[in-house]
Design an enzyme around this catalytic site. Structure first.
Site, PDB file in Angstrom:
ATOM      1  N   GLY A  40     -20.723  21.345 -17.247  1.00 58.62           N
ATOM      2  CA  GLY A  40     -21.283  22.034 -16.076  1.00 58.62           C
ATOM      3  C   GLY A  40     -22.714  21.682 -15.731  1.00 58.62           C
ATOM      4  O   GLY A  40     -23.208  22.077 -14.694  1.00 58.62           O
ATOM      5  N   GLY A  77     -23.935  18.365 -15.890  1.00 61.36           N
ATOM      6  CA  GLY A  77     -24.074  16.946 -15.580  1.00 61.36           C
ATOM      7  C   GLY A  77     -24.615  16.121 -16.736  1.00 61.36           C
ATOM      8  O   GLY A  77     -25.324  15.136 -16.524  1.00 61.36           O
ATOM      9  N   ASP A  82     -22.725  13.961  -9.462  1.00 62.54           N
ATOM     10  CA  ASP A  82     -23.574  14.143 -10.644  1.00 62.54           C
ATOM     11  C   ASP A  82     -24.510  12.954 -10.844  1.00 62.54           C
ATOM     12  O   ASP A  82     -25.712  13.132 -11.081  1.00 62.54           O
ATOM     13  CB  ASP A  82     -22.712  14.317 -11.911  1.00 62.54           C
ATOM     14  CG  ASP A  82     -22.074  15.693 -11.978  1.00 62.54           C
ATOM     15  OD1 ASP A  82     -22.076  16.404 -10.956  1.00 62.54           O
ATOM     16  OD2 ASP A  82     -21.575  16.059 -13.058  1.00 62.54           O
ATOM     17  N   SER A  85     -23.112  14.088 -18.870  1.00 62.94           N
ATOM     18  CA  SER A  85     -22.648  12.700 -18.969  1.00 62.94           C
ATOM     19  C   SER A  85     -23.376  11.831 -17.941  1.00 62.94           C
ATOM     20  O   SER A  85     -23.837  10.730 -18.257  1.00 62.94           O
ATOM     21  CB  SER A  85     -21.134  12.610 -18.797  1.00 62.94           C
ATOM     22  OG  SER A  85     -20.732  13.133 -17.552  1.00 62.94           O
ATOM     23  N   ALA A  86     -23.547  12.334 -16.726  1.00 63.81           N
ATOM     24  CA  ALA A  86     -24.222  11.543 -15.685  1.00 63.81           C
ATOM     25  C   ALA A  86     -25.683  11.306 -16.047  1.00 63.81           C
ATOM     26  O   ALA A  86     -26.217  10.205 -15.833  1.00 63.81           O
ATOM     27  CB  ALA A  86     -24.125  12.266 -14.348  1.00 63.81           C
ATOM     28  N   ALA A  87     -26.333  12.332 -16.606  1.00 63.94           N
ATOM     29  CA  ALA A  87     -27.745  12.179 -16.980  1.00 63.94           C
ATOM     30  C   ALA A  87     -27.878  11.089 -18.044  1.00 63.94           C
ATOM     31  O   ALA A  87     -28.797  10.253 -17.979  1.00 63.94           O
ATOM     32  CB  ALA A  87     -28.301  13.503 -17.498  1.00 63.94           C
TER      33      ALA A  87
HETATM   34  O1  PMV Z   1     -18.008  22.706 -13.862  1.00 65.49           O
HETATM   35  P1  PMV Z   1     -18.489  21.485 -13.132  1.00 65.49           P
HETATM   36  O2  PMV Z   1     -19.989  21.423 -12.977  1.00 65.49           O
HETATM   37  O3  PMV Z   1     -17.913  20.211 -13.658  1.00 65.49           O
HETATM   38  O4  PMV Z   1     -17.990  21.643 -11.632  1.00 65.49           O
HETATM   39  C1  PMV Z   1     -16.644  21.745 -11.241  1.00 65.49           C
HETATM   40  C2  PMV Z   1     -16.629  21.824  -9.757  1.00 65.49           C
HETATM   41  C3  PMV Z   1     -15.273  21.999  -9.101  1.00 65.49           C
HETATM   42  O5  PMV Z   1     -15.512  22.075  -7.707  1.00 65.49           O
HETATM   43  C4  PMV Z   1     -14.602  23.294  -9.544  1.00 65.49           C
HETATM   44  C5  PMV Z   1     -14.331  20.847  -9.404  1.00 65.49           C
HETATM   45  C6  PMV Z   1     -14.724  19.529  -8.760  1.00 65.49           C
HETATM   46  O6  PMV Z   1     -14.167  18.507  -9.184  1.00 65.49           O
HETATM   47  O7  PMV Z   1     -15.544  19.501  -7.816  1.00 65.49           O
END
Ligand code: PMV
Length: 313
Positions: A96, A98, A143, A100-102
């Site tokens: 949640g 980011g 990300d 991996s992207a960082a």
């Molecule tokens: O939990 P995160 O930060 O990987 O976000 C998921 C976001 C969703 O909209 C629920 C899924 C997506 O692929 O965009």
């Protein structure tokens, strides 16, 4: 030796809506991953990032694939020119934010500096995107764009190429992250929302129409640097996500605590049904909100959004 760092990200507006082609806004956060590249006899990677327990072991195979892709995209052969890559920084490797992207952006920038390749940010973003494929298969690109360019990103998923644009402004805002401690499963929750949408097309259309107006207002509020406006719209976005069914008891409790302790706005961020929430605060209230989360038994982190993108240190 070369060192670079890149920020993590948070979704400010539009998780779940983004899956259906509506725009989302994400932002870079102050917490960063660092990558140090040094000469070595044999290529190896040392990962000293702080983590949510189990995260690094779970992602280990994907990380190997990701770094291979980065080397390939940069035209580097680690057998001929072996290096040691050391990852660190204060961004907690977790879902949640980011992470991996960082790490991809930081590795790309450190290698770029070490080998004197002279790639610009656009190219580094492409390379970080290649690295992201090792983790996510077909990543959206939001990300790595947050990590590379920093600031605020406006993102719209398209059937072919998604649109990612950088909202260009200097704006750094304090944010408190509240963690439910529950790991949410993105693909499962996305699938469940999709089924709900198929069952209730009218209800979803109304919610989607409301969100479409809201995200435009949110972009304008960010560009005006209108903190109260951003906070109110975060609250409205949370309400719509609740109607989609992706909130939960713990997220509601955290949002409630944040608002009672002076936050300008609060919402879940990312997948929902667990995971993280965010509270926009004035500087003076950040510790109070974080302490209130901790007192209720949750983990908290104070950060700033709108942070700078990837850079050589
Ligand atoms: O939990 P995160 O930060 O990987 O976000 C998921 C976001 C969703 O909209 C629920 C899924 C997506 O692929 O965009």
């Amino acid at each position: 030796m070369s060192k670079a760092s890149a920020p993590g990200k948070l979704i400010l507006f539009g998780e779940h809506f983004v899956v259906y082609g509506l725009p989302a806004i994400a932002t870079a956060i102050e917490a960063r991953t660092t990558a140090i590249v040094e000469k070595a006899d044999k290529y190896f990677l040392e990962d000293n990032r702080p983590e949510t327990p189990g995260y690094k072991v779970e992602k280990y195979g994907q990380q190997i694939d990701s770094v291979k892709r980065i080397f390939k995209a940069m035209g580097i052969d680690p057998n001929k020119t072996p290096v040691k890559i050391n990852l660190g920084g204060d961004l907690v490797a977790a879902s949640g934010v980011g992470a991996s992207a960082a790490s991809c952006a930081a590795i790309a920038a450190a290698l770029n500096d070490y080998f004197g390749l002279g790639f610009d940010k656009e190219k580094l973003n492409e390379i970080a995107y290649e690295g992201e494929k090792g983790y996510h298969g077909v990543p959206s690109g939001i990300d790595n764009s947050c990590s590379t360019f920093g600031g605020f990103i406006w993102f719209k998923k398209e059937p072919e190429n998604s649109t990612v644009s950088h909202i260009d402004l200097e704006l750094s805002l304090p944010m408190v992250i509240g963690n439910t401690g529950i790991t949410s499963n993105t693909s499962k929750v996305v699938e469940e929302v999709k089924k709900e949408k198929e069952k209730n097309p009218e209800k979803f259309k109304t919610i989607f129409d409301m969100y479409t107006g809201l995200v435009g207002d949110a972009r304008a509020a960010i560009e005006r640097k209108d903190l109260d406006g951003i906070g109110q719209l975060m609250g409205k976005n949370h309400g719509l996500l609740r109607e989609l069914g992706v909130s939960c008891k713990e997220l509601e409790e955290l949002v409630d605590i944040a608002l009672k302790n002076g936050a300008l706005g609060a919402k879940l961020t990312g997948t929902g049904r667990g995971g993280l929430m965010i509270a926009l605060v004035e500087d003076k209230d950040s510790r109070k909100v974080a302490a209130a989360f901790e007192n209720a038994g949750y983990k908290s982190q104070i950060t700033k959004i709108g942070a700078n993108g990837v850079r050589v240190e």
